[in-house]
Design an enzyme around this catalytic site. Structure first.
Site, PDB file in Angstrom:
ATOM      1  N   LYS A  11      -7.535  -1.951  -7.282  1.00 43.17           N
ATOM      2  CA  LYS A  11      -6.914  -2.879  -8.243  1.00 43.17           C
ATOM      3  C   LYS A  11      -8.000  -3.507  -9.136  1.00 43.17           C
ATOM      4  O   LYS A  11      -8.990  -2.849  -9.435  1.00 43.17           O
ATOM      5  CB  LYS A  11      -6.062  -3.923  -7.505  1.00 43.17           C
ATOM      6  N   HIS A  94       2.579   2.250 -10.312  1.00 37.28           N
ATOM      7  CA  HIS A  94       2.416   1.186  -9.312  1.00 37.28           C
ATOM      8  C   HIS A  94       3.362   0.032  -9.675  1.00 37.28           C
ATOM      9  O   HIS A  94       3.561  -0.268 -10.853  1.00 37.28           O
ATOM     10  CB  HIS A  94       0.967   0.708  -9.269  1.00 37.28           C
ATOM     11  N   GLU A  96       3.013  -3.034  -9.687  1.00 39.52           N
ATOM     12  CA  GLU A  96       2.423  -4.085 -10.516  1.00 39.52           C
ATOM     13  C   GLU A  96       2.479  -3.685 -11.987  1.00 39.52           C
ATOM     14  O   GLU A  96       2.666  -4.524 -12.869  1.00 39.52           O
ATOM     15  CB  GLU A  96       0.981  -4.363 -10.050  1.00 39.52           C
ATOM     16  N   GLU A 165       6.075   2.319  -1.751  1.00 38.36           N
ATOM     17  CA  GLU A 165       5.491   0.983  -1.603  1.00 38.36           C
ATOM     18  C   GLU A 165       6.567  -0.070  -1.842  1.00 38.36           C
ATOM     19  O   GLU A 165       6.830  -0.434  -2.998  1.00 38.36           O
ATOM     20  CB  GLU A 165       4.359   0.780  -2.612  1.00 38.36           C
ATOM     21  N   GLY A 171       0.559  -6.755  -0.636  1.00 35.51           N
ATOM     22  CA  GLY A 171      -0.309  -7.929  -0.700  1.00 35.51           C
ATOM     23  C   GLY A 171       0.279  -9.154  -0.020  1.00 35.51           C
ATOM     24  O   GLY A 171      -0.222 -10.264  -0.177  1.00 35.51           O
TER      25      GLY A 171
HETATM   26  P1  PGA Z   1      -1.844  -3.950  -0.179  1.00 37.01           P
HETATM   27  O1  PGA Z   1      -1.595  -3.151  -1.566  1.00 37.01           O
HETATM   28  O2  PGA Z   1      -2.362  -2.949   0.808  1.00 37.01           O
HETATM   29  O3  PGA Z   1      -2.835  -5.014  -0.537  1.00 37.01           O
HETATM   30  O4  PGA Z   1      -0.505  -4.494   0.235  1.00 37.01           O
HETATM   31  C1  PGA Z   1      -1.088  -1.840  -1.567  1.00 37.01           C
HETATM   32  C2  PGA Z   1      -0.921  -1.372  -2.995  1.00 37.01           C
HETATM   33  O5  PGA Z   1      -0.501  -2.161  -3.842  1.00 37.01           O
HETATM   34  O6  PGA Z   1      -1.198  -0.198  -3.324  1.00 37.01           O
END
Ligand code: PGA
Length: 247
Positions: A11, A94, A96, A165, A171
């Site tokens: 990230k 992703h 995000e 995911e 996170g």
């Molecule tokens: P995380 O993130 O392991 O911090 O939950 C995974 C991701 O967003 O790919």
């Protein structure tokens, strides 16, 4: 038998010095796992990965690429550019980026297509939000997200890696239980089966608060072929432990 794959998603983290320390630790330990492993870094560090990881067992990649080939798209980075730095993978879609940058299912599919056209393996992320899970529409959401990619890539679909995911697990420290994750992976593989004879050979990763202590049970599920790792990919010991849990 599918090989397991563990991918670190750094990230918006890192610096030349911090990356060098992390990569040195990973390189020292690379003989201690047998799964496929990769790290995906911010664009400016792809040259550093190319230089440090070439000849190692670790692969590397980017966290996004443009849906366009070239032209007047200020700030964008193309799949062709990413490929010039030895990348094997590029994460697309992703959550995000879907949430913060308004990426639609079709944009994500177009990015996956660009990646494949330049010899990169797209890691296509899908997953439901907490509201969607609570509304009982998880399966519909992930099927809709993967359908756009299946439709756009057609016979090339077997060349992608899929990452499930759940947004509520990213996170947050809240992981999908192995059963919950397996159930969605099974839905995704069934959808891929309908599109390609090679669905059984495709890797479907789980991502969302994967840690050293929960990785092994997740990876033991029938349709979970490894992980996409955020926070735990920034500490060498944690990432190494997760790679070892994958085999
Ligand atoms: P995380 O993130 O392991 O911090 O939950 C995974 C991701 O967003 O790919």
């Amino acid at each position: 038998m599918r090989r397991k794959l563990v991918v670190g998603n750094w990230k918006l983290n890192g610096s030349l010095a911090a990356n060098a320390a992390l990569l040195d630790s990973l390189l020292r330990e690379q003989g201690s796992w047998t799964c496929d492993a990769a790290v995906c870094a911010p664009y400016p560090y792809l040259a550093q990965l190319n230089e440090r990881l070439i000849g190692s067992t670790l692969n590397w990649g980017a966290q996004d690429c443009s849906a366009h080939e070239s032209g007047a798209y200020t700030g964008e980075v193309s799949a062709a550019m990413v490929a010039e730095f030895g990348c094997r993978y590029v994460i697309v879609g992703h959550s995000e980026r879907r949430a913060m940058h308004g990426e639609s299912d079709q944009i994500v599919a177009d990015k996956a297509k660009r990646a494949l056209a330049h010899g990169l393996t797209p890691i296509v992320c899908v997953g439901e939000t907490l509201a969607e899970r609570e509304a009982g529409v998880t399966d519909e959401i992930v099927k809709r997200q993967i359908s756009a990619v299946i439709h756009t890539l057609a016979h090339c679909i077997s060349q992608i890696v899929v990452a499930y995911e759940p947004v509520w697990a990213i996170g947050t420290g809240r992981t999908a239980s192995p059963d919950e994750a397996q159930a969605v992976h099974h839905v995704l593989r069934a959808k891929l089966h309908a599109a390609t004879e090679r669905a059984d050979a495709m890797q479907i990763l789980y991502g969302g608060s994967v840690k050293a202590d929960n990785a092994a049970t997740l990876f033991a599920q029938a349709d979970i072929d490894g992980g996409l790792i955020g926070g735990a990919a920034l500490k060498a010991a944690d990432f190494v432990a997760i790679c070892r849990a994958a085999g």
